[in-house]
Design a protein around this motif. Structure first.
Motif, PDB file in Angstrom:
ATOM      1  N   ALA A   1      -7.037 -41.021  -4.887  1.00 29.74           N
ATOM      2  CA  ALA A   1      -7.251 -40.511  -6.241  1.00 29.74           C
ATOM      3  C   ALA A   1      -8.122 -39.254  -6.203  1.00 29.74           C
ATOM      4  CB  ALA A   1      -7.912 -41.584  -7.104  1.00 29.74           C
ATOM      5  N   THR A   2      -9.082 -39.232  -5.300  1.00 32.00           N
ATOM      6  CA  THR A   2      -9.967 -38.075  -5.178  1.00 32.00           C
ATOM      7  C   THR A   2      -9.210 -36.846  -4.705  1.00 32.00           C
ATOM      8  OG1 THR A   2     -11.851 -39.524  -4.702  1.00 32.00           O
ATOM      9  CG2 THR A   2     -12.063 -37.207  -4.070  1.00 32.00           C
ATOM     10  N   VAL A   3      -8.301 -37.023  -3.735  1.00 29.98           N
ATOM     11  CA  VAL A   3      -7.503 -35.892  -3.252  1.00 29.98           C
ATOM     12  C   VAL A   3      -6.605 -35.359  -4.368  1.00 29.98           C
ATOM     13  CG1 VAL A   3      -5.813 -35.116  -1.546  1.00 29.98           C
ATOM     14  CG2 VAL A   3      -7.567 -36.760  -0.885  1.00 29.98           C
TER      15      VAL A   3
ATOM     16  N   GLU B   1      -9.923 -30.328 -10.118  1.00 28.33           N
ATOM     17  CA  GLU B   1     -11.125 -31.047 -10.556  1.00 28.33           C
ATOM     18  C   GLU B   1     -11.507 -30.709 -11.997  1.00 28.33           C
ATOM     19  OE1 GLU B   1     -13.905 -31.978  -6.901  1.00 28.33           O
ATOM     20  OE2 GLU B   1     -13.505 -29.811  -6.960  1.00 28.33           O
ATOM     21  N   PRO B   2     -10.596 -30.989 -12.947  1.00 29.87           N
ATOM     22  CA  PRO B   2     -10.916 -30.711 -14.351  1.00 29.87           C
ATOM     23  C   PRO B   2     -12.108 -31.543 -14.832  1.00 29.87           C
ATOM     24  CG  PRO B   2      -8.946 -32.066 -14.143  1.00 29.87           C
ATOM     25  CD  PRO B   2      -9.273 -31.604 -12.771  1.00 29.87           C
ATOM     26  N   GLU B   3     -12.811 -31.001 -15.783  1.00 22.78           N
ATOM     27  CA  GLU B   3     -14.005 -31.672 -16.289  1.00 22.78           C
ATOM     28  C   GLU B   3     -13.612 -32.909 -17.085  1.00 22.78           C
ATOM     29  OE1 GLU B   3     -17.870 -30.455 -19.006  1.00 22.78           O
ATOM     30  OE2 GLU B   3     -16.818 -28.893 -17.851  1.00 22.78           O
TER      31      GLU B   3
ATOM     32  N   GLU C   1      -9.053 -27.468   1.013  1.00 22.20           N
ATOM     33  CA  GLU C   1     -10.210 -28.196   0.475  1.00 22.20           C
ATOM     34  C   GLU C   1      -9.794 -29.450  -0.281  1.00 22.20           C
ATOM     35  OE1 GLU C   1     -12.602 -25.437  -1.709  1.00 22.20           O
ATOM     36  OE2 GLU C   1     -13.260 -24.370   0.086  1.00 22.20           O
ATOM     37  N   LEU C   2      -8.736 -30.089   0.220  1.00 21.91           N
ATOM     38  CA  LEU C   2      -8.271 -31.343  -0.376  1.00 21.91           C
ATOM     39  C   LEU C   2      -8.866 -32.551   0.338  1.00 21.91           C
ATOM     40  CD1 LEU C   2      -4.465 -30.620  -0.957  1.00 21.91           C
ATOM     41  CD2 LEU C   2      -6.337 -30.484  -2.599  1.00 21.91           C
ATOM     42  N   MET C   3      -8.998 -32.462   1.651  1.00 23.08           N
ATOM     43  CA  MET C   3      -9.534 -33.566   2.431  1.00 23.08           C
ATOM     44  C   MET C   3     -10.611 -33.036   3.382  1.00 23.08           C
ATOM     45  SD  MET C   3      -6.097 -35.820   3.356  1.00 23.08           S
ATOM     46  CE  MET C   3      -7.036 -37.176   4.074  1.00 23.08           C
ATOM     47  N   THR C   4     -11.636 -33.836   3.553  1.00 27.34           N
ATOM     48  CA  THR C   4     -12.692 -33.516   4.512  1.00 27.34           C
ATOM     49  C   THR C   4     -12.676 -34.577   5.607  1.00 27.34           C
ATOM     50  OG1 THR C   4     -14.307 -34.782   3.224  1.00 27.34           O
ATOM     51  CG2 THR C   4     -14.095 -32.437   2.736  1.00 27.34           C
ATOM     52  N   GLY C   5     -13.580 -34.445   6.562  1.00 24.53           N
ATOM     53  CA  GLY C   5     -13.652 -35.431   7.624  1.00 24.53           C
ATOM     54  C   GLY C   5     -14.455 -36.646   7.221  1.00 24.53           C
TER      55      GLY C   5
ATOM     56  N   ALA D   1     -12.701 -38.694 -10.497  1.00 25.33           N
ATOM     57  CA  ALA D   1     -11.292 -38.649 -10.098  1.00 25.33           C
ATOM     58  C   ALA D   1     -10.516 -39.807 -10.693  1.00 25.33           C
ATOM     59  CB  ALA D   1     -11.184 -38.659  -8.573  1.00 25.33           C
ATOM     60  N   ILE D   2     -11.086 -41.002 -10.601  1.00 27.16           N
ATOM     61  CA  ILE D   2     -10.384 -42.174 -11.118  1.00 27.16           C
ATOM     62  C   ILE D   2     -10.335 -42.144 -12.644  1.00 27.16           C
ATOM     63  CG2 ILE D   2     -10.485 -44.698 -11.296  1.00 27.16           C
ATOM     64  CD1 ILE D   2     -11.578 -44.721  -8.430  1.00 27.16           C
TER      65      ILE D   2
END
Length: 388
Positions: free
Chosen positions: A249-251, A258-260, A227-231, A279-280
Motif C-alpha cells: 500500500a505504501t508503494v 503521496e497526496p495529502e 523512489e518507490l521502494m527502499t532497502g 498510505a492505507i
C-alpha cells in the motif's frame, strides 16, 4: 549516428577486402590485422575448426551452438563471418583476442559471453549481429575500436567496466535500440554514456545483495531510482523477503505522488503516525484496498500475487488508465484457482504482461506470496506498460 546503408556498405567492403587478402596471403594496411593470417590450406583441422598455432582460422561446421576448444588462444579475422546458423558460442578462458570481423554478419547469434581473458576486440568483430540484445565488455579490454558492434540493431544494453578508457565514436554505429550503459560511477564509461545520451546505471548501486545479472536487478534499480521502494537496511534490499500488505500500500501511495490525507482510524491495526498510516488511509478512501472480515487491515500479512494485481488494477482504474485488455485464464494450469475477486484483474495483468507465468511456464500461482524482488518487477512492468 551514420546512415545504416553507409555503415553496412563499409562493413561489406571491409570483409571483402580481408577475405580476398587471406586467399592471396597479402597483408592489407586498412584492415590493421594484429596477427598473421595463415592460408586455410596449411591449417590443422580439429573437428569443425581450422586452427594454426593457436589461432582459430575458420569455423567449418554448421551447428547453431558452438563450443570453442581450449587449444585456441585467438579467434582470427573473419573466422565465423557469415555463419548465419550460429546462435550460441562458448569461448574458453584461453582466448585473448577476437579478430576483425570475426563474427561479422552472424545474424542469429543471440548468446555469447566474452571471458575476461580477452584483451582485444577487433574492428567489425560483431558487426551486423542482429540477434545480440546485450553484451558485457571483458575486463581485459581497454579500447573499443571502430565499428566493433556496428549495426547490431537489437543491442539494448552494454556493460562497460572502468578498464575501458577509449571508445570509438563509431563503435556502436547503427545500434538504434541501444539505450543503457552499465558501469561504475565516475569512470570513463559514464562519460561516454552521458556524451551519447545513453542512460547510465551504476552496477554497484544501490544494494549489496542485488548484483548485476540477477533476474531482478533492473527492477530493483528502477523502483529505487523512482523512489518507490527502499532497502530493508541502507545497504540491503532483501529481494527474497515477502512483501506485506502495508508495504505494498505504501508503494502504491508513493506511485500516486503521496497526496495529502487526513488520518482516519479505519482499522484497529493501523494506528496514526506509522510509515503506512497515510498510505492505507488514502488507499481505503479511494476504494483501492479493503480490510478483512474481522475488521483489521492485515498490515503484516504477506501479500499474494492475485492481491497485487487486484490492487494495481484498481489503481489503474482510479487514475483513468485503459484496463480493457483480457487474457484467458484457461491457458494456465492453475487458472481456475484464481479467486473470484481477482479474476478480472488477473486477466488484465496477464494480457498486458504485468504478471507472467512462473519460470516462463503456464503457472500463475495466484495465492503464492510475492517477494520484494517480484513486487519490484511487477511495478516496473506496470509503469513501463503505461509509460509512467
Amino acid at each position: 549516428m551514420k546512415n545504416f546503408n553507409i555503415v553496412k556498405r563499409s562493413l561489406a567492403v571491409f570483409v571483402s577486402m580481408v577475405m580476398a587478402c587471406s586467399v592471396t596471403a597479402i597483408s592489407v594496411t586498412a584492415a590493421e590485422p594484429s596477427q598473421t593470417q595463415f592460408p586455410v590450406a596449411y591449417a590443422e583441422q580439429q573437428g569443425d575448426f581450422q586452427i594454426e598455432n593457436g589461432v582459430l582460422v575458420k569455423y567449418t561446421g554448421s551447428g547453431g551452438e558452438v563450443i570453442i576448444p581450449d587449444t585456441v588462444n585467438s579467434i582470427g579475422d573473419y573466422a565465423f563471418s557469415h555463419c548465419k546458423e550460429l546462435t550460441s558460442v562458448v569461448i574458453p578462458e584461453t582466448v585473448t583476442r577476437i579478430g576483425n570481423a570475426a563474427f561479422y554478419y552472424c545474424t542469429n547469434l543471440t548468446n555469447i559471453v566474452l571471458p575476461d581473458s580477452i584483451t582485444e576486440l577487433g574492428k567489425f568483430a560483431f558487426g551486423m549481429c542482429y540477434g545480440l540484445s546485450n553484451i558485457t565488455i571483458p575486463k581485459g579490454v581497454t579500447t573499443i575500436h571502430n565499428w566493433t558492434f556496428a549495426c547490431c540493431e537489437n543491442l539494448q544494453s552494454v556493460v562497460i567496466l572502468p578498464n575501458v578508457s577509449k571508445i570509438s565514436q563509431s563503435a556502436f554505429d547503427g545500434c538504434t535500440k541501444l539505450t543503457t550503459v552499465y558501469g561504475l560511477s565516475g569512470t570513463y564509461p559514464e562519460t561516454f554514456a552521458n556524451e551519447n545520451k545513453y542512460q547510465f546505471i551504476d552496477i554497484n548501486e544501490p544494494f549489496t545483495d542485488v548484483a548485476y545479472g540477477d533476474w531482478f536487478y533492473d527492477a530493483v534499480v528502477f523502483v529505487y531510482k523512482q523512489e518507490l521502494m527502499t532497502g530493508t537496511t541502507p545497504t540491503t534490499f532483501d529481494p527474497a523477503v515477502p512483501m506485506n500488505r502495508a508495504q505494498f500500500a505504501t508503494v502504491l501511495y508513493r506511485l500516486a505522488g503521496e497526496p495529502e490525507v487526513e488520518y482516519t482510524p479505519n482499522f484497529p491495526d493501523v494506528p496514526d503516525g506509522w510509515f503506512y498510516s497515510d498510505a492505507i488511509t488514502w488507499a481505503t478512501e479511494n476504494g483501492i484496498i479493503t480490510g478483512y472480515d474481522d475488521g483489521n487491515f492485515g498490515t503484516q500479512v504477506n501479500i499474494t500475487r492475485e492481491q497485487i494485481v487486484t490492487l494495481l488494477y484498481r489503481y489503474a482504474n482510479y487514475v483513468g488508465l485503459d484496463t480493457s485488455q483480457r487474457a484467458s485464464l484457461d491457458e494456465y494450469v492453475d487458472g481456475s484457482s484464481v479467486s473470484s475477486f481477482a479474476k478480472d484483474a488477473m486477466e488484465w495483468a496477464l494480457a498486458v504482461g504485468i504478471i507472467q507465468g512462473q519460470n516462463n511456464q503456464g503457472i500463475i500461482d495466484p495465492q503464492g506470496e510475492a517477494g520484494r524482488a517480484a513486487g519490484a518487477t511487477i511495478f516496473m512492468r506496470f509503469m513501463e506498460r503505461y509509460q509512467m
